[in-house]
Design a protein around this motif. Structure first.
Motif, mmCIF file in Angstrom:
data_model
loop_
_atom_site.group_PDB
_atom_site.id
_atom_site.type_symbol
_atom_site.label_atom_id
_atom_site.label_comp_id
_atom_site.label_asym_id
_atom_site.label_seq_id
_atom_site.Cartn_x
_atom_site.Cartn_y
_atom_site.Cartn_z
ATOM 1 N N GLU A 4 -3.065 29.497 10.976
ATOM 2 C CA GLU A 4 -2.416 30.720 12.102
ATOM 3 C C GLU A 4 -3.184 31.503 13.487
ATOM 4 O OE1 GLU A 4 -1.289 35.527 11.296
ATOM 5 O OE2 GLU A 4 -0.645 33.952 9.622
ATOM 6 N N ARG A 5 -5.469 31.280 12.721
ATOM 7 C CA ARG A 5 -5.239 31.239 13.775
ATOM 8 C C ARG A 5 -5.419 30.306 14.173
ATOM 9 N NH1 ARG A 5 -10.531 33.591 9.594
ATOM 10 N NH2 ARG A 5 -9.032 35.750 8.751
ATOM 11 N N LEU A 6 -5.283 29.213 14.027
ATOM 12 C CA LEU A 6 -5.605 28.011 15.172
ATOM 13 C C LEU A 6 -4.077 27.550 15.570
ATOM 14 C CD1 LEU A 6 -6.780 25.268 15.361
ATOM 15 C CD2 LEU A 6 -5.302 23.880 14.390
ATOM 16 N N ASN A 7 -2.920 28.254 15.417
ATOM 17 C CA ASN A 7 -2.133 28.146 16.522
ATOM 18 C C ASN A 7 -2.220 29.657 17.712
ATOM 19 O OD1 ASN A 7 -0.858 25.917 15.174
ATOM 20 N ND2 ASN A 7 0.734 27.785 13.872
ATOM 21 N N ARG A 8 -2.574 30.508 16.667
ATOM 22 C CA ARG A 8 -3.257 31.687 17.853
ATOM 23 C C ARG A 8 -4.182 30.983 18.922
ATOM 24 N NH1 ARG A 8 -3.695 36.466 14.090
ATOM 25 N NH2 ARG A 8 -5.646 36.252 14.177
ATOM 26 N N LEU A 9 -5.496 30.323 18.779
ATOM 27 C CA LEU A 9 -5.877 30.262 19.308
ATOM 28 C C LEU A 9 -5.799 29.056 21.002
ATOM 29 C CD1 LEU A 9 -9.287 29.998 17.316
ATOM 30 C CD2 LEU A 9 -9.027 31.547 18.728
ATOM 31 N N MET A 10 -4.734 28.265 20.027
ATOM 32 C CA MET A 10 -3.742 27.202 21.092
ATOM 33 C C MET A 10 -3.380 27.951 21.704
ATOM 34 S SD MET A 10 -5.888 24.067 20.141
ATOM 35 C CE MET A 10 -4.707 23.321 20.911
ATOM 36 N N LEU A 11 -2.564 28.865 21.534
ATOM 37 C CA LEU A 11 -1.723 29.498 22.502
ATOM 38 C C LEU A 11 -2.016 30.065 23.628
ATOM 39 C CD1 LEU A 11 1.112 30.992 20.434
ATOM 40 C CD2 LEU A 11 1.909 28.985 21.656
ATOM 41 N N ILE A 12 -3.057 30.491 23.384
ATOM 42 C CA ILE A 12 -4.839 31.628 24.304
ATOM 43 C C ILE A 12 -5.019 30.206 25.403
ATOM 44 C CG2 ILE A 12 -6.714 31.921 24.449
ATOM 45 C CD1 ILE A 12 -5.493 34.298 21.875
ATOM 46 N N GLN A 13 -5.119 29.035 24.146
ATOM 47 C CA GLN A 13 -6.056 28.456 25.294
ATOM 48 C C GLN A 13 -5.440 27.469 26.544
ATOM 49 O OE1 GLN A 13 -8.956 27.352 26.122
ATOM 50 N NE2 GLN A 13 -8.207 25.803 27.261
ATOM 51 N N GLN A 14 -3.863 27.425 26.169
ATOM 52 C CA GLN A 14 -3.222 26.826 26.784
ATOM 53 C C GLN A 14 -2.592 27.309 28.183
ATOM 54 O OE1 GLN A 14 0.577 26.680 24.389
ATOM 55 N NE2 GLN A 14 0.636 24.758 23.746
ATOM 56 N N GLU A 15 -2.852 28.826 27.827
ATOM 57 C CA GLU A 15 -2.726 29.995 29.106
ATOM 58 C C GLU A 15 -3.562 29.718 30.059
ATOM 59 O OE1 GLU A 15 -1.750 33.154 27.423
ATOM 60 O OE2 GLU A 15 -0.317 33.389 26.190
ATOM 61 N N ILE A 16 -4.496 29.976 29.304
ATOM 62 C CA ILE A 16 -6.431 29.542 30.626
ATOM 63 C C ILE A 16 -5.560 28.530 30.661
ATOM 64 C CG2 ILE A 16 -8.296 29.106 29.862
ATOM 65 C CD1 ILE A 16 -8.487 30.934 27.569
ATOM 66 N N SER A 17 -5.979 27.408 30.389
ATOM 67 C CA SER A 17 -5.413 25.798 30.923
ATOM 68 C C SER A 17 -4.458 26.262 32.303
ATOM 69 C CB SER A 17 -5.189 24.898 30.301
ATOM 70 O OG SER A 17 -5.201 23.468 30.541
ATOM 71 N N GLU A 18 -2.963 26.433 31.668
ATOM 72 C CA GLU A 18 -2.946 26.208 32.749
ATOM 73 C C GLU A 18 -3.115 26.989 34.172
ATOM 74 O OE1 GLU A 18 2.393 26.517 32.786
ATOM 75 O OE2 GLU A 18 1.476 27.524 31.816
ATOM 76 N N LYS A 19 -3.010 28.727 33.487
ATOM 77 C CA LYS A 19 -3.756 29.394 35.209
ATOM 78 C C LYS A 19 -4.756 28.276 35.895
ATOM 79 C CE LYS A 19 -5.918 33.610 35.749
ATOM 80 N NZ LYS A 19 -6.417 35.194 35.328
ATOM 81 N N LYS A 20 -5.886 27.779 35.496
ATOM 82 C CA LYS A 20 -6.306 27.251 35.645
ATOM 83 C C LYS A 20 -6.085 26.000 36.791
ATOM 84 C CE LYS A 20 -11.051 26.735 34.464
ATOM 85 N NZ LYS A 20 -11.651 27.735 35.083
ATOM 86 N N ASN A 21 -5.181 24.958 36.327
ATOM 87 C CA ASN A 21 -4.571 23.547 36.605
ATOM 88 C C ASN A 21 -3.500 24.695 38.061
ATOM 89 O OD1 ASN A 21 -5.623 22.341 34.896
ATOM 90 N ND2 ASN A 21 -3.687 21.491 33.637
ATOM 91 N N MET A 22 -2.836 25.331 37.878
ATOM 92 C CA MET A 22 -2.044 25.846 38.304
ATOM 93 C C MET A 22 -3.276 26.306 40.033
ATOM 94 S SD MET A 22 0.804 25.939 37.533
ATOM 95 C CE MET A 22 1.661 26.958 38.894
ATOM 96 N N GLU A 23 -4.446 26.547 39.590
ATOM 97 C CA GLU A 23 -5.234 26.715 41.203
ATOM 98 C C GLU A 23 -5.588 25.469 41.600
ATOM 99 O OE1 GLU A 23 -8.758 28.788 39.482
ATOM 100 O OE2 GLU A 23 -7.732 30.103 38.602
ATOM 101 N N TYR A 24 -4.743 24.442 40.887
ATOM 102 C CA TYR A 24 -4.620 23.416 41.774
ATOM 103 C C TYR A 24 -4.152 22.784 42.664
ATOM 104 C CZ TYR A 24 -9.252 21.350 39.171
ATOM 105 O OH TYR A 24 -10.574 21.662 38.829
#
Length: 89
Positions: A4-24
């Motif tokens: 459950e903790r891993l899943n929560r962290l992965m969702l947070i990381q996906q949001e961060i990664s998508e935000k950074k990628n959208m800057e490109y």
């Protein structure tokens, strides 16, 4: 609880990664080509490790003379958390 903790962290990381990628999106970047297929070319930026970080996907590759290891300038047209989609320029 661990999963459950891993899943929560992965969702947070996906949001961060998508935000950074959208800057490109809309920007021109230099990539190195890792794989050339019939329908797509896969590359990465200087900041990305093969098979670990983002990939840059180029579609509609017919009649292009590109090989693995070549450097190309591309314009990023869209993105998701794990990939950038680009056009050769």
């Amino acid at each position: 609880i661990k999963q459950e903790r891993l899943n929560r962290l992965m969702l947070i990381q996906q949001e961060i990664s998508e935000k950074k990628n959208m800057e490109y999106v809309g920007k021109i970047i230099k990539i190195i080509i890792d794989e050339v297929n019939k329908d797509i070319i896969i590359g990465r930026t200087q900041y990305d490790s093969p098979e670990i970080d983002n990939s840059v996907i180029i579609k509609n590759t017919k009649k292009l003379n590109i090989r693995n290891g070549d450097f190309c300038n591309v314009k990023v047209v869209s993105a998701n958390p794990y990939e950038l989609y680009a056009e050769l320029i």
